[in-house]
Design a protein around this motif. Sequence first.
Motif, PDB file in Angstrom:
ATOM      1  N   TYR A 293      24.224 -10.782  25.402  1.00 51.48           N
ATOM      2  CA  TYR A 293      24.848  -9.690  24.660  1.00 51.48           C
ATOM      3  C   TYR A 293      23.784  -8.795  24.027  1.00 51.48           C
ATOM      4  O   TYR A 293      22.719  -9.265  23.622  1.00 51.48           O
ATOM      5  N   VAL A 294      24.098  -7.507  23.935  1.00 50.81           N
ATOM      6  CA  VAL A 294      23.259  -6.545  23.224  1.00 50.81           C
ATOM      7  C   VAL A 294      24.086  -6.044  22.046  1.00 50.81           C
ATOM      8  O   VAL A 294      25.122  -5.400  22.232  1.00 50.81           O
ATOM      9  N   ASP A 295      23.644  -6.350  20.837  1.00 51.40           N
ATOM     10  CA  ASP A 295      24.439  -6.050  19.641  1.00 51.40           C
ATOM     11  C   ASP A 295      24.818  -4.579  19.541  1.00 51.40           C
ATOM     12  O   ASP A 295      25.944  -4.237  19.164  1.00 51.40           O
ATOM     13  N   SER A 296      23.878  -3.704  19.874  1.00 56.40           N
ATOM     14  CA  SER A 296      24.170  -2.275  19.742  1.00 56.40           C
ATOM     15  C   SER A 296      25.251  -1.833  20.732  1.00 56.40           C
ATOM     16  O   SER A 296      26.031  -0.916  20.445  1.00 56.40           O
ATOM     17  N   LEU A 297      25.324  -2.486  21.889  1.00 55.80           N
ATOM     18  CA  LEU A 297      26.378  -2.170  22.854  1.00 55.80           C
ATOM     19  C   LEU A 297      27.720  -2.708  22.380  1.00 55.80           C
ATOM     20  O   LEU A 297      28.752  -2.034  22.518  1.00 55.80           O
ATOM     21  N   VAL A 298      27.716  -3.924  21.860  1.00 58.46           N
ATOM     22  CA  VAL A 298      28.958  -4.517  21.355  1.00 58.46           C
ATOM     23  C   VAL A 298      29.528  -3.637  20.247  1.00 58.46           C
ATOM     24  O   VAL A 298      30.715  -3.276  20.263  1.00 58.46           O
ATOM     25  N   GLN A 299      28.686  -3.269  19.299  1.00 56.62           N
ATOM     26  CA  GLN A 299      29.142  -2.438  18.186  1.00 56.62           C
ATOM     27  C   GLN A 299      29.518  -1.041  18.657  1.00 56.62           C
ATOM     28  O   GLN A 299      30.523  -0.474  18.221  1.00 56.62           O
ATOM     29  N   GLY A 300      28.715  -0.500  19.567  1.00 54.98           N
ATOM     30  CA  GLY A 300      28.988   0.844  20.062  1.00 54.98           C
ATOM     31  C   GLY A 300      30.281   0.939  20.839  1.00 54.98           C
ATOM     32  O   GLY A 300      30.902   2.008  20.906  1.00 54.98           O
ATOM     33  N   ALA A 301      30.711  -0.181  21.447  1.00 55.55           N
ATOM     34  CA  ALA A 301      31.974  -0.203  22.191  1.00 55.55           C
ATOM     35  C   ALA A 301      33.166  -0.457  21.284  1.00 55.55           C
ATOM     36  O   ALA A 301      34.312  -0.455  21.753  1.00 55.55           O
ATOM     37  N   GLY A 302      32.903  -0.685  20.000  1.00 58.27           N
ATOM     38  CA  GLY A 302      33.995  -0.942  19.071  1.00 58.27           C
ATOM     39  C   GLY A 302      34.493  -2.368  19.096  1.00 58.27           C
ATOM     40  O   GLY A 302      35.627  -2.644  18.665  1.00 58.27           O
ATOM     41  N   LEU A 303      33.671  -3.305  19.583  1.00 55.82           N
ATOM     42  CA  LEU A 303      34.066  -4.706  19.682  1.00 55.82           C
ATOM     43  C   LEU A 303      33.427  -5.534  18.576  1.00 55.82           C
ATOM     44  O   LEU A 303      32.503  -5.093  17.891  1.00 55.82           O
ATOM     45  N   ASP A 304      33.921  -6.744  18.420  1.00 53.96           N
ATOM     46  CA  ASP A 304      33.434  -7.686  17.414  1.00 53.96           C
ATOM     47  C   ASP A 304      32.775  -8.845  18.145  1.00 53.96           C
ATOM     48  O   ASP A 304      33.442  -9.589  18.866  1.00 53.96           O
ATOM     49  N   ARG A 305      31.453  -9.004  17.961  1.00 55.02           N
ATOM     50  CA  ARG A 305      30.737 -10.084  18.656  1.00 55.02           C
ATOM     51  C   ARG A 305      31.327 -11.451  18.335  1.00 55.02           C
ATOM     52  O   ARG A 305      31.336 -12.346  19.181  1.00 55.02           O
ATOM     53  N   GLY A 306      31.853 -11.623  17.130  1.00 51.49           N
ATOM     54  CA  GLY A 306      32.426 -12.900  16.742  1.00 51.49           C
ATOM     55  C   GLY A 306      33.665 -13.280  17.523  1.00 51.49           C
ATOM     56  O   GLY A 306      34.071 -14.448  17.530  1.00 51.49           O
TER      57      GLY A 306
END
Length: 332
Positions: A293-306
């Motif tokens: 996972y790439v945190d900036s992509l997860v956040q940028g897509a509007g998703l929650d890594r958790g």
Amino acid sequence: DRDFEEAGAQIVYGPEEPYHRSDLVCRVGRPSTQELDLLKPGGVILAFQHLAVVPRENIDRFMALESTLIGYEVIQDTTGDFPVLNPFSEMAGQTAVHRAAHYLQIEPGGRGVVMGHEFEDTELLLFPGGGAEQDPEDWWVAIMRTAKRLLARKLVPVDEIAAVSVSTQWSGTVAVGKDGKHLMNAVIWMDTRGGKYVDEVFGGGLEIEGYDVFKLMKWIRITGGLPGHHGKDPTAHILYIKNEHPDVYEKTHMFLEPKDYINLRLTGEYAAGHDSIVLHWVTDNRDIENVHYVDSLVQGAGLDRGKLPDLKRAVDELAPLRREVADELGLS
């Protein structure tokens, strides 16, 4: 050949003629690297293009030739349906098991013999506005029923069964609670209701084909693609649930692909494969041995890594079967 000629076709005996003489070339797959030299400037090529995985040098060649590429996979009608992609997908799904069985057999060079198979239908639920869902419990019931029927045929001794491997439909989303139970129907790969939320998240600023140009470059460089406007990717499904079923979103412990949901039911383990996670477009896919996972992509897509499962290779052993599953199947 005679049948084609009677239907009005002209038969040629080399690949050069169709490319040199035709304004429109219709194929199943895009031209191979070896065929690029055959293309004439300004030609139109109709095929399954899948440009996200085309080598950059091939794209440059198409651009230099000023080729027009039309992808079957993105053709939509006025209702938002995909009239070419859908029937091809149905045919592929129906034949995949049989082709896989063929290549597993010893004569074609496989390492084993398929001893038998079973089938059970599951209901498809379609809704206005592009909704397509299935009940995950139907999947589980069908799997258990067919597994029991297959085992009852005693094609191999039970003590020689070494593993259970799962293959399912792709690009679907199951919202699962902390108790491991699904919270709503699975939003499957045909569902397009999340497309508008993809447009909101990935649009804006200077755009190319509806994507913010800086997001477009970043995502393609790291993942090889990004969520489509059609809304059929899991990221679109999750955004749809987040915006239109906020109560379900808040209760969701993990969003799982269909394969990963079945693995959860079998083992009790939450995990995604390097393969199943790809269409979320939030992982660095440049090294297949180190997909992460790439945190900036997860956040940028509007998703929650958790709410996304940890990753494993598709060939990794996940965990033993849950005791109750093994007992029910007689595999204890």
